[in-house]
Design a protein around this motif. Sequence first.
Motif, short mmCIF file in Angstrom:
data_model
loop_
_atom_site.label_atom_id
_atom_site.label_comp_id
_atom_site.label_asym_id
_atom_site.label_seq_id
_atom_site.Cartn_x
_atom_site.Cartn_y
_atom_site.Cartn_z
N LYS A 53 0.81 -1.10 0.02
CA LYS A 53 -0.02 -0.41 -0.20
C LYS A 53 0.73 0.83 -0.19
O LYS A 53 0.70 2.26 -0.96
CB LYS A 53 -1.35 -0.16 1.67
CG LYS A 53 -1.88 1.30 1.26
CD LYS A 53 -2.81 1.13 2.21
CE LYS A 53 -4.07 2.39 2.62
NZ LYS A 53 -4.40 2.32 4.03
N TYR A 54 1.80 1.00 0.71
CA TYR A 54 2.67 2.69 1.34
C TYR A 54 3.59 2.88 -0.12
O TYR A 54 3.48 3.92 -1.51
CB TYR A 54 3.89 2.64 1.88
CG TYR A 54 4.36 3.53 2.13
CD1 TYR A 54 4.78 4.90 2.11
CD2 TYR A 54 6.08 3.72 1.41
CE1 TYR A 54 5.50 5.51 2.90
CE2 TYR A 54 6.90 4.33 1.41
CZ TYR A 54 6.47 5.72 1.22
OH TYR A 54 7.40 6.44 1.80
N ASP A 56 2.30 1.81 -3.72
CA ASP A 56 1.49 2.58 -4.31
C ASP A 56 1.07 3.51 -4.16
O ASP A 56 1.06 4.57 -5.33
CB ASP A 56 0.08 1.44 -4.85
CG ASP A 56 0.81 -0.38 -4.97
OD1 ASP A 56 1.57 -0.58 -5.82
OD2 ASP A 56 -0.03 -0.80 -4.44
N ASN A 57 0.83 3.90 -3.31
CA ASN A 57 0.20 4.43 -2.79
C ASN A 57 1.50 6.26 -2.29
O ASN A 57 0.52 7.53 -2.78
CB ASN A 57 -0.11 5.13 -1.51
CG ASN A 57 -1.72 4.42 -1.46
OD1 ASN A 57 -2.25 3.94 -2.86
ND2 ASN A 57 -2.37 3.63 -0.11
N THR A 61 2.66 6.18 -7.38
CA THR A 61 1.98 7.11 -7.66
C THR A 61 3.43 8.61 -9.07
O THR A 61 2.75 9.17 -9.41
CB THR A 61 1.55 8.20 -6.91
OG1 THR A 61 1.44 8.69 -5.40
CG2 THR A 61 0.30 7.23 -6.17
#
Length: 218
Positions: A53-54, A56-57, A61
Amino acid sequence: MRYRFYREHKYVSYMLTEFERKVAKTDFSNSIEIAALQDPFNTLWALMQGHAKYEDNAIHTLLLNKEKSLPTIIAQDHADFEQRFIELAQGLDNIFHCDDAKERLELGYIFYLSYRFFVAENLRHIHLEETVLMPILQELYVDEILANVEATTYKNMTSQQMIEMMAHLFPHMDINDKVFFLSDIQRAEPEKFNIAYAGILPTLTSNEQKKISILFPV
């Protein structure tokens, strides 16, 4: 050297390998030993979810901001890994609820092979992130912009959380990685740094303390 992400891969790789060793030594005919896998498996799953998650976000990005897409194989891996953990969790649950000891042994061996293959796939994945994706990011952005990604994370952390983060990561890193994290925190959150630095310093070896103290005098 250029600013680079993914240093925490050393910790992630360690955690995955340690669980593989635990599975390898488990007597799957013994329900108590099977049950002992559940908590570390859940901890590992939470780690992998948070890590993906880290990335990806916060990191990946950066490509979208430049109207570029994440390499397909890396993007697909994160989605696939989530499904793999769901399947592994179901497999472990099936073993635990199996009444036949011989069948548990067979299912346990299948679980071990499946998990070991996942570890191998993850090694390929993190290798691609560091050798393919990181150079792309360094080509697109100057170091100051890359550093701002981590700075945003530190802004939302307390000094105690920084200490806990470093306490998890540092045993699996060389002194250059440790200096990197300390420098990053000092640059991003100077007011929180002193407390974080004082909290992590006693956990370092005497040689590390001497070298680091020169760079970060109290």
